[in-house]
Design an enzyme around this catalytic site. Structure first.
Site, PDB file in Angstrom:
ATOM      1  N   ARG A 224       0.845  -1.188   0.000  1.00 36.14           N
ATOM      2  CA  ARG A 224       0.000   0.000   0.000  1.00 36.14           C
ATOM      3  C   ARG A 224       0.885   1.244   0.000  1.00 36.14           C
ATOM      4  NH1 ARG A 224      -3.267  -2.967  -1.575  1.00 36.14           N
ATOM      5  NH2 ARG A 224      -5.322  -3.497  -0.685  1.00 36.14           N
ATOM      6  N   HIS A 272      -0.511   0.447 -10.109  1.00 35.52           N
ATOM      7  CA  HIS A 272      -1.242  -0.482  -9.231  1.00 35.52           C
ATOM      8  C   HIS A 272      -1.768  -1.683 -10.036  1.00 35.52           C
ATOM      9  CE1 HIS A 272      -3.530  -0.612  -5.161  1.00 35.52           C
ATOM     10  NE2 HIS A 272      -3.232  -1.828  -5.568  1.00 35.52           N
TER      11      HIS A 272
END
Length: 309
Positions: A224, A272
């Site tokens: 993250r 991502h």
């Protein structure tokens, strides 16, 4: 029963159509299509806005489109009585494994330098030690982290693993908690962050972290964005303490235009995609979990109310 689906971008209709095909006995409704919130039983979500989930008074369970649930837990208005189900599966593991192995090998074989040499038509034969002389450290030994650690070990790398509790994995030297952290960092040539995002792991990759790493080491972040202090990383690279960074996640996504990472020669930005979940890869697992929840069957990925992971 009725399911509200919260997923952004062009994939929303794809998700809706696929989930409707997997669950023909349910009605699948996109978030923007909901008229009566009282009738919604389940929410299948990625990055729901704060306060959105509490607007469904009869919601029974939340299903995450992703292995992490921090994107749900960060909602300070999240109803505390609701269970949350993580997404796991073979496709998720395979994609993460592919990404991590690809980029560890890219750094190990110094491919960025080879590519630069091609641009200048330079025959630059870079000689690197074999994998058994390179140490890769995996931070986080959950399902995905453990899988990547063992694959890298089978390729031939020396693999270290760090977690908050002792893990026994074939071919992986395990380090635990604060007592093992500094040694883990000091031994690793490439550190891969695969930790869950919790208050304890937020901002873990900061100036102090980089000082403990080997000179010229590299990092890969597939966990993250908030795990990383972006300014501290830029300082560490400028000082040459850190050679390079491969970043798939960021504090703010999409990464804003003009961010220093975009054009930095020692930072690779990927949007991502390490283990991006599409309806085909993730839909069946979510559908099966919904059916099992209704039937009262055990769901291994279910996080009871009040638990983080």
């Amino acid at each position: 029963m009725k399911i509200v689906l919260k997923v952004g971008g062009a994939r929303a209709d794809w998700w809706k159509d696929h989930m409707a095909g997997l669950l023909p006995e349910y009605e699948v409704i996109l978030a923007e299509e909901v008229v009566d919130k009282d009738i919604i039983d389940f929410a299948v979500v990625w990055l729901p806005e704060p306060g959105w989930l509490k607007s469904f008074p009869n919601l029974k369970c939340i299903f995450s489109i992703g292995s992490g649930i921090d994107h749900i837990l960060k909602d300070k208005e999240l109803p505390q009585h609701l269970p949350i189900v993580r997404l796991t599966g073979t496709d998720l593991s395979t994609r993460m494994r592919e990404y991590v192995v690809l980029h560890v090998l890219r750094l190990h074989r110094r491919l960025p330098e080879v590519e630069e040499s091609q641009k200048t038509e330079e025959w630059n034969q870079i000689i690197e030690p074999p994998a058994n002389n390179r140490t890769v450290g995996i931070m986080g030994l959950g399902n995905l982290g453990a899988d990547c650690a063992q694959i890298l070990s089978k390729i031939g790398f020396n693999v270290l693993g760090w977690a908050k509790s002792k893990k026994s994995l074939e071919g992986v030297e395990s380090f635990v908690g604060n007592s093992g952290f500094d040694t883990f960092l000091s031994k690793s040539d490439i550190v891969v962050c695969m930790l869950p995002l919790t208050p304890e792991t937020t901002d873990i990759m900061n100036a102090s972290f980089f000082k403990k790493m080997k000179n010229g080491a590299s990092i890969i972040n597939v966990a993250r964005g908030p795990h990383l202090n972006e300014e501290d990383l830029l300082v560490a690279i400028k000082s040459k303490k850190i050679r390079s960074a491969t970043l798939d996640v960021f504090n703010n996504e999409p990464l804003e235009k003009g961010h220093p990472f975009w054009k930095h020669p020692n930072v690779l930005v990927t949007p991502h995609i390490a283990s991006l979940i599409d309806p085909v890869a993730g839909g069946k697992a979510i559908a099966d979990n919904i059916k099992n929840f209704v039937l009262g069957n055990t769901i291994n990925e279910l996080i009871p109310p009040g638990k983080n992971y």
